[in-house]
Design a protein around this motif. Structure first.
Motif, short mmCIF file in Angstrom:
data_model
loop_
_atom_site.label_atom_id
_atom_site.label_comp_id
_atom_site.label_asym_id
_atom_site.label_seq_id
_atom_site.Cartn_x
_atom_site.Cartn_y
_atom_site.Cartn_z
N VAL A 36 -6.42 42.00 46.94
CA VAL A 36 -7.04 41.46 48.32
C VAL A 36 -8.19 42.17 48.40
N VAL A 37 -9.16 41.50 48.86
CA VAL A 37 -10.87 41.95 48.76
C VAL A 37 -10.97 42.67 50.16
N TYR A 38 -11.53 43.90 50.09
CA TYR A 38 -12.20 44.55 51.34
C TYR A 38 -13.49 43.90 51.46
N TYR A 39 -14.02 43.64 52.58
CA TYR A 39 -15.15 42.64 52.72
C TYR A 39 -16.36 43.41 53.03
N TYR A 40 -16.44 44.83 53.15
CA TYR A 40 -17.51 45.31 53.54
C TYR A 40 -17.80 46.33 52.22
N GLU A 41 -19.22 46.40 51.89
CA GLU A 41 -19.66 47.14 50.98
C GLU A 41 -20.60 48.09 51.62
N GLY A 42 -20.39 49.31 52.16
CA GLY A 42 -21.33 50.10 52.98
C GLY A 42 -22.41 50.67 51.89
N PRO A 90 1.19 44.31 45.27
CA PRO A 90 2.31 44.23 44.68
C PRO A 90 2.93 42.78 44.29
N ALA A 91 3.49 42.83 43.24
CA ALA A 91 3.92 41.37 42.66
C ALA A 91 4.80 40.43 43.34
N HIS A 92 5.37 41.34 44.42
CA HIS A 92 6.37 40.34 45.32
C HIS A 92 5.73 39.91 46.38
N ILE A 93 4.38 40.24 46.58
CA ILE A 93 3.84 39.47 48.05
C ILE A 93 3.00 38.45 47.10
N PRO A 94 3.25 37.10 47.80
CA PRO A 94 2.62 35.86 47.02
C PRO A 94 1.26 36.07 47.70
N LEU A 95 0.07 35.63 46.66
CA LEU A 95 -1.22 35.84 46.97
C LEU A 95 -1.71 35.12 48.20
N GLU A 96 -1.11 34.08 48.46
CA GLU A 96 -1.44 33.13 49.54
C GLU A 96 -0.88 33.92 50.84
N GLN A 97 0.04 34.84 50.63
CA GLN A 97 0.19 35.51 52.06
C GLN A 97 -0.86 36.88 52.03
N ALA A 98 -1.25 37.37 50.85
CA ALA A 98 -1.91 38.43 50.77
C ALA A 98 -3.38 38.05 51.37
N THR A 145 -11.46 49.36 58.22
CA THR A 145 -11.81 50.13 56.97
C THR A 145 -11.02 49.92 55.72
N LEU A 146 -11.66 50.20 54.71
CA LEU A 146 -10.67 50.23 53.45
C LEU A 146 -9.08 50.60 53.42
N THR A 147 -9.05 51.76 54.10
CA THR A 147 -7.84 52.38 54.32
C THR A 147 -6.81 51.66 55.07
N ASP A 148 -7.46 50.75 56.14
CA ASP A 148 -6.51 49.99 56.95
C ASP A 148 -6.20 48.85 56.25
N LEU A 149 -6.98 48.29 55.21
CA LEU A 149 -6.38 47.12 54.35
C LEU A 149 -5.46 47.74 53.60
N PHE A 150 -5.55 48.77 52.78
CA PHE A 150 -4.31 49.59 52.13
C PHE A 150 -3.15 49.54 52.97
N ASP A 151 -3.22 50.08 54.40
CA ASP A 151 -1.94 50.25 55.13
C ASP A 151 -1.56 48.99 55.40
N ALA A 152 -2.44 47.74 55.60
CA ALA A 152 -1.87 46.51 55.88
C ALA A 152 -0.98 46.29 54.63
N VAL A 153 -1.53 46.00 53.64
CA VAL A 153 -0.74 45.74 52.26
C VAL A 153 0.47 46.58 52.28
N ASP A 154 0.42 47.69 52.64
CA ASP A 154 1.74 48.66 52.45
C ASP A 154 2.58 48.15 53.56
N LEU A 155 2.24 47.92 54.63
CA LEU A 155 3.17 47.45 55.89
C LEU A 155 3.86 46.14 55.28
N VAL A 156 3.10 45.20 54.78
CA VAL A 156 3.77 44.00 54.35
C VAL A 156 4.75 44.34 53.21
#
Ligand SMILES: [Zn+2]
Ligand SMILES: [Zn+2]
Length: 342
Positions: free
Chosen positions: A87-93, A138-146, A293-304
């Motif tokens: 999943v793409v993080y949409y800021y490139e500072g 992770p493979a068990h999360i469908p991309l349309e949910q990601a 932040t990029l870390t927030d997106l990592f955390d969101a994926v981890d929570l899912v």
């Protein structure tokens, strides 16, 4: 001959987006190309179309909730990343300023690019982005949910962190759309008790299903502020305003207990007006929250991945039906995101 792909283009404020054929991009050094599997539709696309948000750029592909599979890498990127679900993080500072140094790329005053806002985004078949911006899924999360994690999920995590929720606190989610649903899940994961406020049975039912401690149907409640006080005792510890009208923001501030925290996420063309005494005598904090932040997106994926958040998809639609999708976001009571499939 360069191969082409379909992409939905922003041409300027107060103009409808247009589907056009553009060249399939190739990744430069440090970049990857993602074959897009899904792109969520965010209300921000309406703000762009209507001219409420104008970052000055013209003629780019919209869409910033992008998930897919890496299908090509540029120089200086490990070939082993090909095939990875991301999943793409949409800021490139800029990478140099104090905000970038702290990892707050969403606050960078001179970002190199913001896919979907100032450079080519995800309403397309392919996107090229910095390799670092591609968060593994992770493979068990469908991309349309990601896909909705790219904005709705990560925005909720960011706003939730700003609110500094602790277990047992009362969190009000004022506006139960895509970001609101994710915010409720994040608040619950923090151990907070949650109140969802919106209008209509569909939303109330969705909030109950998601485990809201209480739901308030604003269409049937003459005094929403009094109702929050009745449920919480004194008022909420934190209120997340995702509606952004003058009326909603005034009510959100009034719902807080002393020392409560107001987090503003949604906005419209309307102003937020408040008398300072209201903030002063209750020592209320009002906080804006933008993106993540990029870390927030990592955390969101981890929570899912751990089952603590589950992105809700109202429906999927074909990329070329983007106009109907935007119309639905504008006019219908959705339960979750609409996700476009190229
Ligand atoms: Zn968004
Ligand atoms: Zn910067």
């Amino acid at each position: 001959m360069t191969e082409t792909m379909q992409a939905v283009r922003y041409l300027g404020p107060k103009r409808n987006f247009e589907l056009r054929a553009i060249a399939i991009p190739a990744p430069a050094s440090g970049q990857v190309r993602v074959k897009i599997a899904a792109c969520g539709v965010c209300r921000t696309e309406l703000h762009l179309r209507d001219g409420l948000l104008d970052l000055g750029r013209r003629d780019f592909t919209v869409g910033h909730e992008v998930a897919g599979r890496i299908d090509a890498v540029g120089e200086n990127v490990a070939a082993s990343r090909i095939g990875q679900h991301v999943v793409v993080y949409y800021y490139e500072g800029c990478g140099e300023c104090r905000y970038c140094r702290d990892g707050d790329e969403q606050l960078c005053p001179a970002p190199k690019s913001q896919p979907g806002f100032t450079s080519d985004g995800g309403y397309a078949e392919y996107i090229v982005v910095r390799a670092r911006n591609c968060v593994p899924v992770p493979a068990h999360i469908p991309l349309e949910q990601a896909a909705p994690l790219g904005c709705a999920g990560s925005t909720a995590v960011h706003a939730g962190k700003l609110a500094r929720l602790v277990p047992g606190e009362w969190a009000v989610i004022h506006g139960f759309g895509g970001v609101g649903m994710a915010t409720l899940q994040y608040a619950a994961a923090c151990g907070a008790r949650t109140i969802a406020i919106d209008m209509g049975n569909t939303k109330m039912q969705a909030a109950r299903t998601m485990g809201a401690t209480a739901v308030i149907d604003a269409a049937e409640t003459p005094d929403v502020v009094a109702e929050v006080a009745a449920v919480t005792g004194e008022g909420a510890d934190a209120v997340f305003d995702l509606v952004g009208t003058a009326a909603s923001m005034q009510a959100s501030a009034a719902m807080l207990r002393r020392r409560g925290r107001l987090v503003l996420i949604g906005y419209t063309s309307e102003d937020f007006r408040i008398h300072p005494v209201q903030l002063i005598v209750k020592e209320i904090t009002a906080h804006g929250s933008v993106g993540s932040t990029l870390t927030d997106l990592f955390d969101a994926v981890d929570l899912v991945a751990r089952g603590l958040m589950t992105p809700l998809i109202d429906r999927t639609m074909k990329l070329q039906d983007f106009a109907q999708a935007l119309d639905a976001v504008e006019h219908q009571a959705l339960t979750g995101r609409i996700v476009l499939l190229p």
